[in-house]
Structure formats: structure tokens, C-alpha cells
Design an enzyme around this catalytic site. Structure first.
Site, mmCIF file in Angstrom:
data_model
loop_
_atom_site.group_PDB
_atom_site.id
_atom_site.type_symbol
_atom_site.label_atom_id
_atom_site.label_comp_id
_atom_site.label_asym_id
_atom_site.label_seq_id
_atom_site.Cartn_x
_atom_site.Cartn_y
_atom_site.Cartn_z
ATOM 1 N N HIS A 108 -6.694 1.610 7.108
ATOM 2 C CA HIS A 108 -5.227 1.760 7.162
ATOM 3 C C HIS A 108 -4.771 1.837 8.610
ATOM 4 O O HIS A 108 -5.447 2.428 9.446
ATOM 5 C CB HIS A 108 -4.782 3.036 6.443
ATOM 6 C CG HIS A 108 -3.339 3.340 6.706
ATOM 7 N ND1 HIS A 108 -2.314 2.712 6.013
ATOM 8 C CD2 HIS A 108 -2.734 4.133 7.640
ATOM 9 C CE1 HIS A 108 -1.148 3.126 6.496
ATOM 10 N NE2 HIS A 108 -1.379 3.987 7.481
ATOM 11 N N LYS B 24 -10.735 4.246 4.914
ATOM 12 C CA LYS B 24 -10.562 4.678 3.537
ATOM 13 C C LYS B 24 -11.939 4.900 2.896
ATOM 14 O O LYS B 24 -12.976 4.560 3.490
ATOM 15 C CB LYS B 24 -9.722 3.638 2.790
ATOM 16 C CG LYS B 24 -8.351 3.378 3.482
ATOM 17 C CD LYS B 24 -7.357 2.704 2.555
ATOM 18 C CE LYS B 24 -6.988 1.332 3.010
ATOM 19 N NZ LYS B 24 -5.933 0.695 2.177
ATOM 20 N N GLU C 298 3.261 9.481 9.439
ATOM 21 C CA GLU C 298 1.854 9.563 9.021
ATOM 22 C C GLU C 298 1.056 10.536 9.883
ATOM 23 O O GLU C 298 0.221 11.285 9.365
ATOM 24 C CB GLU C 298 1.240 8.161 9.039
ATOM 25 C CG GLU C 298 1.848 7.272 7.941
ATOM 26 C CD GLU C 298 1.472 5.800 8.047
ATOM 27 O OE1 GLU C 298 0.665 5.442 8.930
ATOM 28 O OE2 GLU C 298 2.000 5.000 7.233
ATOM 29 N N ASN D 91 -9.729 -2.836 0.984
ATOM 30 C CA ASN D 91 -9.620 -3.385 2.340
ATOM 31 C C ASN D 91 -9.978 -2.385 3.429
ATOM 32 O O ASN D 91 -9.756 -2.619 4.610
ATOM 33 C CB ASN D 91 -8.239 -4.022 2.566
ATOM 34 C CG ASN D 91 -7.103 -3.027 2.417
ATOM 35 O OD1 ASN D 91 -7.329 -1.835 2.177
ATOM 36 N ND2 ASN D 91 -5.879 -3.496 2.571
ATOM 37 N N TYR E 152 1.703 6.808 0.684
ATOM 38 C CA TYR E 152 2.023 5.490 0.135
ATOM 39 C C TYR E 152 3.327 5.517 -0.673
ATOM 40 O O TYR E 152 3.497 4.709 -1.609
ATOM 41 C CB TYR E 152 0.871 4.983 -0.730
ATOM 42 C CG TYR E 152 -0.306 4.438 0.072
ATOM 43 C CD1 TYR E 152 -0.114 3.494 1.083
ATOM 44 C CD2 TYR E 152 -1.612 4.842 -0.202
ATOM 45 C CE1 TYR E 152 -1.176 2.984 1.812
ATOM 46 C CE2 TYR E 152 -2.700 4.328 0.520
ATOM 47 C CZ TYR E 152 -2.473 3.404 1.518
ATOM 48 O OH TYR E 152 -3.528 2.887 2.238
HETATM 49 P P1 IDP Z 1 -1.266 -2.221 4.634
HETATM 50 O O1 IDP Z 1 -2.386 -1.281 4.271
HETATM 51 O O2 IDP Z 1 -1.789 -3.440 5.343
HETATM 52 O O3 IDP Z 1 -0.137 -1.557 5.398
HETATM 53 P P2 IDP Z 1 0.501 -2.215 2.308
HETATM 54 O O4 IDP Z 1 1.268 -3.371 1.782
HETATM 55 O O5 IDP Z 1 1.243 -1.103 2.973
HETATM 56 O O6 IDP Z 1 -0.635 -2.794 3.264
HETATM 57 O O7 IDP Z 1 -0.337 -1.620 1.091
HETATM 58 C C1 IDP Z 1 -1.029 -0.418 1.235
HETATM 59 C C2 IDP Z 1 -2.364 -0.501 0.571
HETATM 60 O O8 IDP Z 1 -2.180 -0.665 -0.830
HETATM 61 C C3 IDP Z 1 -3.228 -1.697 0.975
HETATM 62 O O9 IDP Z 1 -3.925 -1.490 2.184
HETATM 63 C C4 IDP Z 1 -4.155 -1.782 -0.213
HETATM 64 O O10 IDP Z 1 -5.165 -0.785 -0.147
HETATM 65 C C5 IDP Z 1 -3.230 -1.443 -1.375
HETATM 66 N N1 IDP Z 1 -2.663 -2.650 -1.964
HETATM 67 C C6 IDP Z 1 -1.641 -3.405 -1.501
HETATM 68 N N2 IDP Z 1 -1.388 -4.447 -2.304
HETATM 69 C C7 IDP Z 1 -2.297 -4.353 -3.313
HETATM 70 C C8 IDP Z 1 -2.563 -5.147 -4.482
HETATM 71 O O11 IDP Z 1 -1.918 -6.147 -4.755
HETATM 72 N N3 IDP Z 1 -3.580 -4.722 -5.280
HETATM 73 C C9 IDP Z 1 -4.314 -3.606 -5.026
HETATM 74 N N4 IDP Z 1 -4.098 -2.839 -3.951
HETATM 75 C C10 IDP Z 1 -3.098 -3.207 -3.110
HETATM 76 MG MG MG Z 2 1.383 -0.265 4.853
#
Ligand code: IDP
Ligand code: MG
Length: 164
Positions: free
Chosen positions: A128, A20, A139, A125, A60
Site C-alpha cells: 500500500h 500487507k 493514514e 498486490n 479503506y
Molecule cells: P491502491 O492500493 O493502489 O491505492 P485502491 O484502488 O485504493 O488501490 O484499492 C485499495 C486496495 O483494494 C488495492 O490495493 C487492493 O488490495 C484492493 N482492491 C482494489 N480493487 C480490487 C478488486 O477489484 N478486487 C479485489 N481487491 C481490490
Molecule cells: Mg488507494
């Protein structure tokens, strides 16, 4: 020809992995490629782009309505840095790819995973990875499409992917 996300459970299984914008800014593209390569996975798709808002909203889609959704879409698509998208192929690559990345919230990620080694915030983080074969299908289709994925014969495959 095989399905776009390969055949689940075989050496043709494929996943969508992305660095990202925060990961690109932090110079982590090579680190991600390195870790998947050294595990023995095969790179079959690679591109650098600023995704449109529409693409990120689709990607998303399951998070629509969450309080962080608009911020997430903006950070992915505002062009302050691009996204590097990859398609990786190999045995159990979807689940193993998620393991290499670590838990969504870096504060829960195991040491040695990419997110634990480089991140502290769930909103930054850096990486992805598809979370299921169905997600990988959606995807890879969305970010690459059939024609942008290039399968090639990896000379080392019999040395990496044999069970006997
Ligand atoms: P993943 O990336 O591990 O699959 P998901 O739950 O699918 O996690 O969430 C997608 C992305 O959304 C996360 O990687 C992160 O960038 C963002 N995200 C998820 N939860 C939060 C949050 O509580 N605050 C801010 N961003 C979040
Ligand atoms: Mg996810």
C-alpha cells in the site's frame, strides 16, 4: 514542528507505505525497505501489527460498498499474518512511492515496480502507498500518530536532496 505528512513538495514530505499480510508472508518486507532506502528516502516510522477491523475499515473507507470490500478487510485484519507499516520521508515521496509500487492491478504494473516484480492479482498486490498528501495525512495519523513518527538528521541528505 511540521505537519504529520510534512510539507508537500519539500524534502519533509511524508507518505504511508505498508507491506500487507501477503507481502509479509512472501518475505518482501526487506525488499520494500531496500528499494526506498536505495532511492534515498528516509525511514521515519516503522511498526508491525495486526490491524483491527475498524482500523482497516477506516483506512479503506473510500472503498466501502465495493464487492471486494469485506474480503479486503478480512485479509488485512484476520491475523494470519501481520502488516508492516512504514512512514517514508523525502522529496516527492508520495508520488514516487506510488511509482515504486506500480499500478494497483499488477497486470497493469510496469516491469521493475514492486507489484509487477512480485504480484499477479489485484486482491493480492502485497503493498500500500498513500495516493495524495491528504491521504498521507489521514493514514499516518491513523496508523502511527504524531508521537510514533521519528524525524532524524540524515547525514547524507545534502548529497541526496540538493538541486545544485
Ligand atoms: P491502491 O492500493 O493502489 O491505492 P485502491 O484502488 O485504493 O488501490 O484499492 C485499495 C486496495 O483494494 C488495492 O490495493 C487492493 O488490495 C484492493 N482492491 C482494489 N480493487 C480490487 C478488486 O477489484 N478486487 C479485489 N481487491 C481490490
Ligand atoms: Mg488507494
Amino acid at each position: 514542528t511540521i505537519p504529520i505528512a510534512g510539507v508537500k513538495g519539500t524534502t519533509t514530505e511524508r507518505t504511508f507505505i505498508a507491506v500487507k499480510p501477503d507481502g509479509v508472508q512472501r518475505g518482501l518486507v526487506g525488499e520494500v525497505i531496500s528499494r526506498f532506502e536505495r532511492r534515498g528516502y528516509k525511514l521515519v516510522g516503522l511498526k508491525l501489527l495486526v490491524p483491527s477491523k475498524a482500523l482497516v475499515e477506516q483506512h479503506y473507507g473510500d472503498l466501502k460498498g465495493r464487492p471486494f470490500f469485506n474480503g479486503l478487510v478480512d485479509y488485512m485484519s484476520n491475523g494470519k499474518a501481520p502488516v508492516v507499516g512504514m512512514v517514508w520521508q523525502g522529496k516527492d515521496v508520495i508520488r514516487q512511492g506510488r511509482k515504486l509500487l506500480g499500478a494497483t492491478n499488477p497486470l497493469d504494473s510496469e516491469p521493475g515496480t514492486l507489484r509487477a516484480d512480485y504480484c499477479t492479482a489485484v486482491g493480492r498486490n502485497c503493498f500500500h502507498g498513500s495516493d495524495s498528501h491528504e491521504a498521507a495525512t489521514t493514514e499516518i495519523s491513523l496508523w502511527f500518530g504524531e508521537k510514533a513518527v521519528f524525524d532524524w538528521k540524515q547525514a547524507l541528505e545534502p548529497w541526496i536532496a540538493s538541486d545544485n
